[in-house]
Design a protein around this motif. Sequence first.
Motif, PDB file in Angstrom:
ATOM      1  N   SER A   1       8.293 -20.790  19.148  1.00  0.00           N
ATOM      2  CA  SER A   1       9.207 -21.627  18.371  1.00  0.00           C
ATOM      3  C   SER A   1       9.874 -22.693  19.210  1.00  0.00           C
ATOM      4  O   SER A   1      10.173 -23.774  18.700  1.00  0.00           O
TER       5      SER A   1
ATOM      6  N   THR B   1       7.377 -25.534  19.756  1.00  0.00           N
ATOM      7  CA  THR B   1       7.181 -26.204  18.462  1.00  0.00           C
ATOM      8  C   THR B   1       8.458 -26.906  18.024  1.00  0.00           C
ATOM      9  O   THR B   1       8.420 -28.030  17.507  1.00  0.00           O
ATOM     10  N   GLY B   2       9.613 -26.281  18.230  1.00  0.00           N
ATOM     11  CA  GLY B   2      10.877 -26.913  17.865  1.00  0.00           C
ATOM     12  C   GLY B   2      11.159 -28.168  18.668  1.00  0.00           C
ATOM     13  O   GLY B   2      11.655 -29.173  18.140  1.00  0.00           O
TER      14      GLY B   2
ATOM     15  N   VAL C   1       8.981 -30.764  17.120  1.00  0.00           N
ATOM     16  CA  VAL C   1       9.583 -31.250  15.868  1.00  0.00           C
ATOM     17  C   VAL C   1      10.632 -32.312  16.179  1.00  0.00           C
ATOM     18  O   VAL C   1      10.659 -33.394  15.573  1.00  0.00           O
ATOM     19  N   THR C   2      11.489 -32.003  17.134  1.00  0.00           N
ATOM     20  CA  THR C   2      12.620 -32.869  17.430  1.00  0.00           C
ATOM     21  C   THR C   2      12.190 -34.189  18.052  1.00  0.00           C
ATOM     22  O   THR C   2      12.615 -35.265  17.610  1.00  0.00           O
TER      23      THR C   2
ATOM     24  N   ALA D   1       7.511 -28.607  11.637  1.00  0.00           N
ATOM     25  CA  ALA D   1       8.696 -28.026  10.996  1.00  0.00           C
ATOM     26  C   ALA D   1       8.288 -27.013   9.933  1.00  0.00           C
ATOM     27  O   ALA D   1       8.935 -25.965   9.763  1.00  0.00           O
TER      28      ALA D   1
ATOM     29  N   ILE E   1       7.327 -23.529  11.525  1.00  0.00           N
ATOM     30  CA  ILE E   1       8.483 -22.664  11.786  1.00  0.00           C
ATOM     31  C   ILE E   1       9.075 -22.162  10.472  1.00  0.00           C
ATOM     32  O   ILE E   1       9.395 -20.971  10.334  1.00  0.00           O
TER      33      ILE E   1
ATOM     34  N   VAL F   1      15.620 -17.881  13.706  1.00  0.00           N
ATOM     35  CA  VAL F   1      14.276 -18.280  14.110  1.00  0.00           C
ATOM     36  C   VAL F   1      13.733 -17.302  15.139  1.00  0.00           C
ATOM     37  O   VAL F   1      14.394 -17.002  16.150  1.00  0.00           O
TER      38      VAL F   1
ATOM     39  N   ASN G   1      16.086 -21.082  20.079  1.00  0.00           N
ATOM     40  CA  ASN G   1      15.044 -21.245  19.065  1.00  0.00           C
ATOM     41  C   ASN G   1      15.627 -21.799  17.765  1.00  0.00           C
ATOM     42  O   ASN G   1      15.065 -22.720  17.159  1.00  0.00           O
ATOM     43  N   SER G   2      16.742 -21.236  17.340  1.00  0.00           N
ATOM     44  CA  SER G   2      17.407 -21.771  16.145  1.00  0.00           C
ATOM     45  C   SER G   2      18.012 -23.137  16.434  1.00  0.00           C
ATOM     46  O   SER G   2      17.923 -24.061  15.619  1.00  0.00           O
TER      47      SER G   2
ATOM     48  N   LYS H   1      17.359 -25.659  18.722  1.00  0.00           N
ATOM     49  CA  LYS H   1      16.492 -26.835  18.829  1.00  0.00           C
ATOM     50  C   LYS H   1      15.873 -27.180  17.481  1.00  0.00           C
ATOM     51  O   LYS H   1      15.730 -28.358  17.138  1.00  0.00           O
ATOM     52  N   TYR H   2      15.529 -26.165  16.702  1.00  0.00           N
ATOM     53  CA  TYR H   2      14.987 -26.421  15.371  1.00  0.00           C
ATOM     54  C   TYR H   2      16.018 -27.125  14.493  1.00  0.00           C
ATOM     55  O   TYR H   2      15.684 -28.052  13.743  1.00  0.00           O
TER      56      TYR H   2
END
Length: 379
Positions: A192, A195-196, A199-200, A222, A225, A236, A257-258, A260-261
Amino acid sequence: MALLALFIVLLPSLIFAQDLGVPLTWRDFNNSRLLAERISIAEDTINTILPQLDASDASFNGIGYWQAGNVFSAMANFDHLAGTTEYEDVVIDGLTTAFSLFTDFDQFGFNDDAMWWATAAYYAFRAYGNEDALSMATATWTHVSEYVVSVADAASGTQPNKDFPIAGTCFGESMAGGVFWQPTADGTAINSITTGLYVTLSAFLAETTGNDTYTNASILSAQWIQNLQINPDGIVLDTVDGEACTRSPSTELFTYNSGKYLEGLAVLADVTGDDSWTTLMTDIAAAAIKSTVWEGSDGIITEGASPTANNDAVGFKRYSSEASTKSPYNDVQYNALLELADNGTSYSSSWEGPPQAFTTWGQLAALDVMVTAINTNSP
């Protein structure tokens, strides 16, 4: 969750309306310090870690490579929020050195390491308008994009840079959008944080360039996740094996994980104008800022309290306030650092105290909370 909370437009009315207000058990969730004082405190926190910088390789004594990249992020974000260029030369020199030494910021063969530094480069572009910094961020994004599972990859069960058959679906959901942690032919983990980060950075590049390639990349990752990596409590999760479809233990829950998402969702919502991303962001923020997994009943983050040695958990702790811009959540951490964990201008990684002598990792953990506070509350 802490990271660059300063850049997320998470309004407290959204978070706390959903989450029914601030618990009365939280410690000191107000901040009456004026803007000038908050800037000064953040500046002192940065200046206290700077003597650990080795300019020859952009490292900091006492912390690791990916953690060092986040010190440069904090400096760039300080200048962005304070409206200064105090750290511009240090930041640009550090980024340029790391990029020249390690192709696409990849020193050890981990895509998340590269993306932490690429995100720092983007923040430097935002703070200083430095086109070289943007080029470094874009080049690294292009490199890491080679390890994203595309829709076609998921359909075929193959990925061009992997030597094993990938799982096209896991847990009944498409694996499209997941980003492999390692840029090696045999690395199977998709996590995550990698991947996060993708996404960002994709969303930031979309916002800057208007190029739909970045927008579509951010959306697809996004969705990965959203569909596979959020537990029933709204937190997350960490890792899925891209070959075997096994998942890391459900107990492996980390603030970043939460966090950065959340940052990625905030930017993606702005870029797309799609309110569903705002809704998802609000739901995750409401869960993350009150999770007993990483905070006590007083609201103070307990993750990464490691006074005697650096470890990844201390680095993770930085991201405990990602959802905190203009909210009491950052105030709790801020006041704890200043009142329970401070030794002059240095801070223990145990935010509940007691104070201790300077450690680079403890200072790292405090940086984003202090910088975020510039943008928290009214002047």
